[in-house]
Every structure is written in structure tokens, then in C-alpha cells.
Design a protein around this motif. Structure first.
Motif, PDB file in Angstrom:
ATOM      1  N   LYS A  61     -11.371  -2.721  11.667  1.00 45.94           N
ATOM      2  CA  LYS A  61     -11.276  -1.321  11.217  1.00 45.94           C
ATOM      3  C   LYS A  61     -11.465  -0.378  12.403  1.00 45.94           C
ATOM      4  O   LYS A  61     -10.819   0.664  12.491  1.00 45.94           O
ATOM      5  CB  LYS A  61     -12.261  -1.041  10.081  1.00 45.94           C
ATOM      6  N   LYS A  66      -5.886  -1.348   8.660  1.00 45.57           N
ATOM      7  CA  LYS A  66      -6.246  -1.007   7.288  1.00 45.57           C
ATOM      8  C   LYS A  66      -5.981  -2.174   6.356  1.00 45.57           C
ATOM      9  O   LYS A  66      -4.981  -2.868   6.493  1.00 45.57           O
ATOM     10  CB  LYS A  66      -5.448   0.209   6.829  1.00 45.57           C
ATOM     11  N   ASN A  67      -6.869  -2.344   5.389  1.00 48.04           N
ATOM     12  CA  ASN A  67      -6.702  -3.415   4.415  1.00 48.04           C
ATOM     13  C   ASN A  67      -5.759  -3.017   3.287  1.00 48.04           C
ATOM     14  O   ASN A  67      -5.716  -1.857   2.888  1.00 48.04           O
ATOM     15  CB  ASN A  67      -8.048  -3.816   3.819  1.00 48.04           C
ATOM     16  N   ALA A  68      -5.012  -3.980   2.803  1.00 40.58           N
ATOM     17  CA  ALA A  68      -4.097  -3.777   1.684  1.00 40.58           C
ATOM     18  C   ALA A  68      -4.059  -5.077   0.901  1.00 40.58           C
ATOM     19  O   ALA A  68      -4.769  -6.039   1.233  1.00 40.58           O
ATOM     20  CB  ALA A  68      -2.714  -3.423   2.203  1.00 40.58           C
ATOM     21  N   TYR A  69      -3.228  -5.102  -0.156  1.00 42.91           N
ATOM     22  CA  TYR A  69      -3.036  -6.346  -0.885  1.00 42.91           C
ATOM     23  C   TYR A  69      -1.579  -6.492  -1.275  1.00 42.91           C
ATOM     24  O   TYR A  69      -1.009  -5.631  -1.944  1.00 42.91           O
ATOM     25  CB  TYR A  69      -3.925  -6.418  -2.136  1.00 42.91           C
ATOM     26  N   PHE A  70      -0.988  -7.587  -0.858  1.00 41.96           N
ATOM     27  CA  PHE A  70       0.418  -7.896  -1.163  1.00 41.96           C
ATOM     28  C   PHE A  70       0.475  -9.039  -2.170  1.00 41.96           C
ATOM     29  O   PHE A  70      -0.408  -9.895  -2.193  1.00 41.96           O
ATOM     30  CB  PHE A  70       1.167  -8.286   0.119  1.00 41.96           C
ATOM     31  N   ALA A 121       8.545  -4.894   2.931  1.00 43.37           N
ATOM     32  CA  ALA A 121       7.999  -3.552   2.655  1.00 43.37           C
ATOM     33  C   ALA A 121       7.929  -2.712   3.930  1.00 43.37           C
ATOM     34  O   ALA A 121       8.211  -1.513   3.912  1.00 43.37           O
ATOM     35  CB  ALA A 121       6.607  -3.678   2.028  1.00 43.37           C
ATOM     36  N   TRP A 125       8.776   1.338   5.030  1.00 42.83           N
ATOM     37  CA  TRP A 125       7.731   2.260   5.456  1.00 42.83           C
ATOM     38  C   TRP A 125       7.935   2.792   6.871  1.00 42.83           C
ATOM     39  O   TRP A 125       7.384   3.822   7.244  1.00 42.83           O
ATOM     40  CB  TRP A 125       6.354   1.582   5.376  1.00 42.83           C
ATOM     41  N   ASP A 131       5.596   6.545  12.770  1.00 35.57           N
ATOM     42  CA  ASP A 131       5.014   5.620  11.784  1.00 35.57           C
ATOM     43  C   ASP A 131       4.350   4.418  12.467  1.00 35.57           C
ATOM     44  O   ASP A 131       3.801   3.543  11.788  1.00 35.57           O
ATOM     45  CB  ASP A 131       6.100   5.122  10.816  1.00 35.57           C
ATOM     46  N   ILE A 136      -1.829  -3.574   9.376  1.00 35.88           N
ATOM     47  CA  ILE A 136      -2.229  -3.948   8.016  1.00 35.88           C
ATOM     48  C   ILE A 136      -2.913  -5.317   8.039  1.00 35.88           C
ATOM     49  O   ILE A 136      -2.503  -6.207   8.774  1.00 35.88           O
ATOM     50  CB  ILE A 136      -0.984  -4.027   7.100  1.00 35.88           C
TER      51      ILE A 136
ATOM     52  N   PHE B  41      -0.588  -3.228  -3.238  1.00 38.55           N
ATOM     53  CA  PHE B  41      -1.672  -2.249  -3.196  1.00 38.55           C
ATOM     54  C   PHE B  41      -1.732  -1.728  -1.764  1.00 38.55           C
ATOM     55  O   PHE B  41      -2.187  -2.440  -0.869  1.00 38.55           O
ATOM     56  CB  PHE B  41      -3.016  -2.904  -3.541  1.00 38.55           C
ATOM     57  N   PHE B  46      -6.135   0.490  -1.749  1.00 39.21           N
ATOM     58  CA  PHE B  46      -7.039  -0.634  -1.510  1.00 39.21           C
ATOM     59  C   PHE B  46      -8.423  -0.134  -1.083  1.00 39.21           C
ATOM     60  O   PHE B  46      -9.447  -0.720  -1.428  1.00 39.21           O
ATOM     61  CB  PHE B  46      -6.465  -1.617  -0.491  1.00 39.21           C
TER      62      PHE B  46
END
Lengths: 481, 481
Positions: A61, A66-70, A121, A125, A131, A136, B41, B46
């Protein structure tokens, strides 16, 4: 729970795989299930994983990740989009073919890794250099349906890991990150798990399917088998091409970005158990231990009350100082039984407190890793415990370093190489780095392979240890999990 | 990223489902994938989930619950061991039938919930009353292959949740926990997400498959559809019987223990988005917001440098005070564009700082939820921001309570009932609580069902609102997700 057959019935030095099987079950670390290769991470082990994830999560971090969920499920067509990648993973994919009572029109892969679903994805984005970088990460379960003999933690069909996926405008920035993350992995292993690791670049035939190149940290366990502890890959622009990820640069020109992916998993815990455990059970470095101290009051009928009271007082004091404590005042077990149980389970320090200790205002502190016994004045106990925990962490790492130092050889000839592998050492050797030669070595040694090309190994000279081609690099070989 | 079509093109009051679809994508909360019902997410969402899990995880650890991890795959035979349970879940199980290129000999269910695989292990772990209570939780992904129209977060085929599974020697202790956990869920929704919920017991035909009884917290969203926010079940001894979980009590007699299971999921985030969002975008309660403050320096060529410098100074001060901040000094966007972007994304407070503000040693602070503008002296900014964040949390909850208070009716007749459902209200009504009647109501209202039997509803009198049977309880009805 530890029942009648409390302790281990085999010595680590006698039969390390039987020892490992016993210790993970008897110390309540893992439990087998009806599905081969899928196991239960019991609370005692999951707490270790929580500490590892907390450390690494905070570090990434800081780097802006950044954390996400796929999604867990990847459509077959998506998995196949990058040809090298799918070749590497297709043989070990678990396929979902039915939802409820209805057959699916397209098979869904249970993610073995998430490059394909993420990059599909990312293509939506990412449009402008503004960008980028995109960084991630996700903490998830993954499934690789291997057919080799499963070993809990070390080779299991489902495991937990983090996978970081990053995208950069410039190759140089991506390549810098590959090494920064590799250094973080080194810290996870060395600072948290007290396991020394060797950084290097994977050989071409061992790199990640679809990567430009892979880097790794590797270590040797006392079983004589090495473990790939974590990997950090530079993917170049290959996935960007396959998945249509592009961006307009500052001049307005369309460019392909550079990508990395990197991960470490619960197999790290398997390495830790193998490395540090002993004939009494598991030994856990204090920084990841679910429990630092067990206080065992020695209870006689006439003095029980005051000894137990004092034990709880000490427990509270230690907890306030940030030490995790259990006061074991169960009266249906003898002190000896308790000592054995907590040694089996790897609690870092045992504090014994009997009526005569109480009279002398002292307690006995026993270290799990060395068995060293100290008589400590009660008013100095907190400080002593804190110091010992720090010292234990350092000592465990030092001993592991020592082990690694004693168990590697530099092989200049094939004869030396074969002996090194037979002796279950890590073998440094000049190597041609070709796939053919890797295959020959594997066959002739019953499984030795190149772990990586260590960054800090001496430059290779002369010929390959095995064939007549010139040596390209000094390689690190061993058998491995 | 927010591109040309920056804002929402539909008002929430006009078409709330289109609004919802737009807001979750344009505010970068979720992304659809090629697998219907499986979504991404994104980091902004998240981060909300991380805050919810941190809160709940700390609370259950205080209760002695320990985290673990059980396998994703459940062998078909195990899933079928408890007959009511499998009937409830089989129609929506995703099945793995192939590993690599090899068909599996037994189908594996991707866990829809983990009772069966956990309790198979519990049977091994529990032998004596001393092994109880056993309190295990896991934070995992689960899959329910529903065929209804998917709605991101609210009805998706894969979602994230926690599932707690506990075992007690005494029924009374288990039942106390059911309610303690339900109260914790209420706190998650009310204190964190600013969503008021209604506690109650599920009707027989809506209870968890295999439970003795289920309790839930429910809420109504502005779409007029209710959401089951979380559930806490008492399983009685049914699973213990099916899975052979027993223990020797203090007298040495063999007894069956009592079990609970309880869970809440990422659907909570869907309810939050629907509840609080407005025509400008998403509005996120400060306690779960990924970003509290955006500082927007108003940049003119001649004063840009000092304004930007001051903006960063303020940003650092706020961060030191525990407020999360982004200083948006991007110079390729106008301030107006930035205001829209951050309103869309639901940043709690906007701090505007222009050269004239700087002269007056002030900044403009705008609240996301109310649009209220305040001119604040710079040396009072930190305190003001902290106070506003707290106030915003409270105000959002109050408004949500107000909404709930205005959108429920007590129906004494079927006519009132029908009108209430048509008006998209929560309907309290005397009900017979039979499955037949539930089915009739559902058919005649195009989908209304009993959410729960609220604990604090008045005692039911007279006849059921629909049929001639006596009313057994006051029930809460609505259409729901």
C-alpha cells in the motif's frame, strides 16, 4: 485437540516427511479433507497467514498498490487469449461445466492465476498515460489441479496467495518494480518467517508462462528439497498485445504499456514448518507466532489459589505490553503434559510458576527454540520476555542462515554436481541455460532442476557443467517441491 | 477512469435501476465481466469491504472466534449428507467435473456455504466438553449459481462474505450467541454503513436450509425492494446428527452439541449504494469511505505555485490527523470537472482553495451529502473537517432512518396490504406464517415475501391478513432482491 497420542512418534532426522505429516496434524496446523490436495488451514496456521498478509499488505500500500477482487471463474476463451500462458496452465485447470442442473454453454476455469481476467478489464480502464501506473493486488484462493503427490502447504491443489498486477508506461519503471517487490518478498521470508532466501532470475524454461522473464526467491528446506518462495515477473508487452491494452502517451501517440505480476502464497508456511520444527513439534518465529507465551501455574492443593491468581496477573501484564498470552490453568492435565502440548504447538516461551517460585518472587522462563531455562525476577519478567522474543527471532534466522551456508556446494564438474544433488545440497554450477540440458539434468538426477540464476553468484566461466556448450550463467540447482 | 461521458445521465428518482447500473460503473465501484453474475470489485469498493471486515473481525475476535480457511471444493457426497440443506442449495451449485484433461470421479461443488465441509472436520476435532465451545470463522468467496437477473453486489453469483460456525455444549449458550451476532450485524449496518435495519426471526419457509430457526436484519432500499442484510442461524442438533459430531459431557455421557452459523456479505455494499446515492453519484458514509477529503487548488498561472503548495500543506496536516486525503492538482482538468468527478465518486468533503481564499487565510469546505458550503479559517480546518465527518456519518444515518420511518405501513386488511406493496413500502401485518399462504401472497403481489417476524413488532391479533387462519405473528413483507 491433542489426545492420548500426544507427541510425535518419529524424529525429524529419521523420516522428515512422516515427521512433517505428523506435526501439521498433531500441532493442529492443517487437516486433510476428502478432496486430495485440498486441506483445511486451521486457526493456528491461519493466524500466521494473517500476520504475513498484514505485513506485506501494508508495504505494498505504501507503494501505491490497491486491493481489488476479480472473479473466481475465467471463461475458457479468455484463458486461451495468450497462447504461452494457456499452455502453461491448461493441464492443471479445474473446470466448472455445470450450474445447478444446467450444463454451461462455455466451460469456466477456476482461476489458477488471474492475468487473463484482470487484463481484459485493464484494457477498458487504461486509455491515457494519466491512467498509469495502474497497481492492483488481490488476496485470494487459487486452484491448480496438479497430479503430483500433494504435500500440505507445499504442493496443494488449492492455496491462498496474493497476486499483484501492475501496468507502467515505461519499461524501466516496470523493471524497477520487479526488483522492489522481490526485495519485499525477501523481507517477508527473512524478517517474518526467519528463512533466508536466494534472489535470482528464473531460467528460460522455468519462467512464468507468458513472462518476458521471472525472478524468484528460493530456499532449501531440511528435507533436502528446495522451495520457490515467491516470484516477481516482468511480462513485457506480450499480454498487452493479446488483450489490447494500450494508452495515448504525452504526445498523443498510441503505445503499449509494460506489465508485471508477482505473488507469494501459503506455501511459505510449509517452508517455515519444515525449516524450524524439531523432534518436539513446530517452532514458530515470534513475529508470526499466534501465541508468544504460555504461563503454566504449578498447582498443589494448598497453594493453587494464589499461584493461579499470580499467573493471571502476569498474563495481564504481558498482554498489556503487546505479548500474546495463554494462562493454562486447566486442572485435568499435569504440568508435564502441558509442557509437551505447548512445545508441540510451538508457543515461543513457557513461563512456569510454582509456589516456591512465588516465594522467591521469580518465574522460570523456557525458550521453545533452544530449551534454555532462565530464572527471572517477576518484576523483570515483561522486559525479559520482550527481549527473549526478539532474540529468538534473530537466533532462529541465524541458525537457518547457518543451515543454508552449510548446505550448498559449488560444482565445477558433473561428478561434483551429482554428489551435491545426492547429498541434498543446493548446487551452484556453471550452466548453458538451455532447455535440452535442463531436461537431461532432470532425468539423470531424478528431478534436480534450476531454481534460479542467483543475482549474487560469481560470473560463470568455461563450459556448462553437463554439456559441451559454453556456460552462460552460474545456476542454482536442487530437487524441489 | 471518468472520461468524456463523465456524469450520470439519469436521475435516481426517474429510473433507479438504470441509475444504479450507471453509478457503479461511472464511480468505478464495479465492472461487469464475461461471466454473467460475476463482477469485479474495484479498489474503491474493495476499500469499503476492508473497513467492514476490519470492524467485524475485531468484534468477533473479542468473542473468542478464530479465523480459519476451509477448501473451496466440497465433494458431492458430503454436500448431500444433510438432506434439507442439500435440497436448499443443490439447484444453485456450480459443479467442477474436470481437472486438467481428466474427468473427476466425483463432482465437486464450489462452496455455496461451508456447513458440510466444516462439520465433517468438526466431528474429528470435538470429543470432549473441553473442546467446546468451538468458534470458527472464515472470510471467503462463495458461489450460488442463481438464474434470476443478476444485480451487482445485491444478487451476484459470486460474492465475498464471512461465515461463522460455532458449536456449544448447551442450547442456551448457542441461542444467546445467535442474538449477540445479530446485534453485531446491526452495528455493522447502522454504525458503519449508516443503514437502519430491522431485526427479526425468519418465517419457517424462509429460514436457512437445515436450520432450527434463522434470524436476520433486513432493510428497505429506495428502489422499493428490501435487502436481507445478514443472517444468524441456530442449527440445533440436526447437522450434529448428520455429521456425527458428539462429545463426552462432564459426567462422561455422550451428547450432541448445538450449532450456529451466521454470515454477512458484500451485498451490504449494494444496499449502501442504493440507499445513500444521489443524482450526482455515490455518497459514502465517512466511516467506510476510501477517501475522506479531496483538496482542489484553484489554479491561475500567476498564483498556482503558492496555492498548490498550501493545498499540499493542508493535505499533510489532515493526513496526520487520521483523515484520508487526495490533493487534486492535476492541471489538465478544470475545477468544475474535478468537482463533478469527486461528487460522482462520493468523496465525503471537498476543500477548495483559491488565491483569494489564501489571502483571507480560509478555504471552502463542501459536504458531499448536503452540498452545504462553509468558509473555514485555515487554522481551524483540521478540527472542522473531523467534526464534519462525524456529523455527516450521523446525518446520513438519521436521513436513512427517516426514509425507513416514512416507508412502512401496518396493514390490517388485504387491501391495505396490496396497496402497501404496490407503493413499495415495508408492510407489517398479522400473518398465519404458513408456507401455503406465503405462496399465495407471493403470486398475487408478484413477488412480495416475508422478510422476517420483527422482534419489536406488536403482538399479532385476529386473523391472518390473507387467509382465514389465525394470525401467529406480526410479519414484515416486501418485495426484495
Amino acid at each position: 485437540m491433542v489426545k492420548e497420542e500426544q507427541g510425535l512418534t518419529v524424529k525429524k532426522s529419521q523420516d522428515i516427511s512422516e515427521w512433517y505429516t505428523q506435526v501439521i496434524q498433531k500441532a493442529e496446523l492443517a487437516e486433510y479433507t476428502g478432496v486430495s490436495g485440498c486441506m483445511i488451514f486451521r486457526p493456528r496456521v491461519f493466524a500466521i497467514w494473517e500476520k504475513l498478509t498484514a505485513f506485506f499488505d501494508a508495504e505494498i500500500k505504501k507503494l501505491g498498490v490497491k486491493n481489488a477482487y476479480f472473479p473466481l471463474f475465467i471463461p475458457e476463451a479468455l484463458l486461451k487469449k495468450e497462447s504461452e500462458h494457456v499452455e502453461g496452465f491448461a493441464p492443471e485447470v479445474a473446470w466448472v461445466t455445470q450450474g445447478g442442473h444446467t450444463p454451461l454453454s462455455e466451460r469456466l476455469a477456476v482461476r489458477p492465476t488471474s492475468e487473463t481476467i484482470m487484463y481484459d478489464a485493464f484494457a477498458k480502464w487504461i486509455q491515457s498515460y494519466r491512467d498509469l501506473p495502474l497497481k492492483i493486488n488481490q488476496w485470494v484462493n487459487v486452484v491448480r489441479w496438479e497430479f503430483k503427490h500433494p504435500v500440505p502447504f507445499l504442493r496443494s491443489r488449492e492455496f491462498l496467495w496474493q497476486e499483484g498486477h501492475t501496468v507502467f508506461a515505461k519499461k524501466a519503471d516496470a523493471e524497477t518494480e520487479v526488483l522492489n517487490i522481490l526485495e519485499l518478498y525477501k523481507r517477508v521470508f527473512e524478517e517474518m518467517l526467519a528463512l533466508p532466501v536466494i534472489k535470482g532470475r528464473k531460467s528460460e524454461n522455468e519462467k512464468f508462462a507468458g513472462a518476458d522473464y521471472s525472478t524468484s526467491v528460493e530456499t532449501l528446506t531440511p528435507s533436502g528439497k528446495a522451495v520457490q518462495a515467491a516470484t516477481s515477473h516482468h511480462l513485457g508487452q506480450r499480454f498487452a498485445k493479446s488483450f489490447g491494452i494500450s494508452f495515448l502517451d504525452e504526445k498523443g501517440d498510441k503505445s503499449l504499456p509494460f506489465q508485471n505480476s508477482w505473488g507469494f502464497s501459503t506455501r511459505s508456511i510449509g517452508a517455515m514448518i519444515l525449516y524450524h520444527g524439531d523432534d518436539k513439534g513446530v517452532v514458530i518465529p515470534p513475529r508470526v507466532a499466534p501465541l508468544h507465551v504460555v504461563v503454566v501455574p504449578i498447582m498443589f492443593d494448598d497453594t493453587k489459589e494464589k499461584v493461579v491468581k499470580k499467573a493471571h496477573e502476569l498474563g495481564s501484564k504481558l498482554e498489556k505490553a503487546g505479548v500474546s498470552v495463554f494462562v493454562d490453568d486447566r486442572d485435568h492435565y499435569t504440568p508435564g503434559w502441558k509442557f509437551n502440548e505447548w512445545e508441540l504447538k510451538g508457543v515461543c516461551l513457557r513461563v512456569e510458576l510454582g509456589p516456591r517460585d512465588l516465594d522467591k518472587k521469580q518465574a522460570v522462563v523456557v525458550r521453545r527454540d533452544t530449551g534454555k531455562k532462565d530464572f527471572v525476577q517477576l518484576d523483570e519478567l515483561v522486559k525479559f520476555v520482550q527481549d527473549q522474543l526478539e532474540l529468538m527471532q534473530k537466533d532462529m534466522f541465524k541458525r537457518a542462515q547457518q543451515f543454508l551456508a552449510e548446505n550448498n556446494v559449488h560444482a565445477k564438474s558433473w561428478k561434483e554436481f551429482e554428489k551435491g544433488i545426492k547429498d541434498k545440497k543446493l548446487v551452484y554450477t556453471p550452466w548453458c541455460c538451455t532447455a535440452d540440458c535442463a531436461e537431461h539434468i532432470k532425468t539423470q538426477t531424478e528431478g534436480a532442476k534450476c531454481l534460479n540464476l542467483p543475482f549474487d553468484a560469481p560470473k560463470a566461466e568455461g563450459k556448462c557443467v553437463k554439456c559441451d556448450k559454453p556456460a552462460v550463467a552460474t545456476a542454482l540447482f536442487a530437487k524441489s517441491y
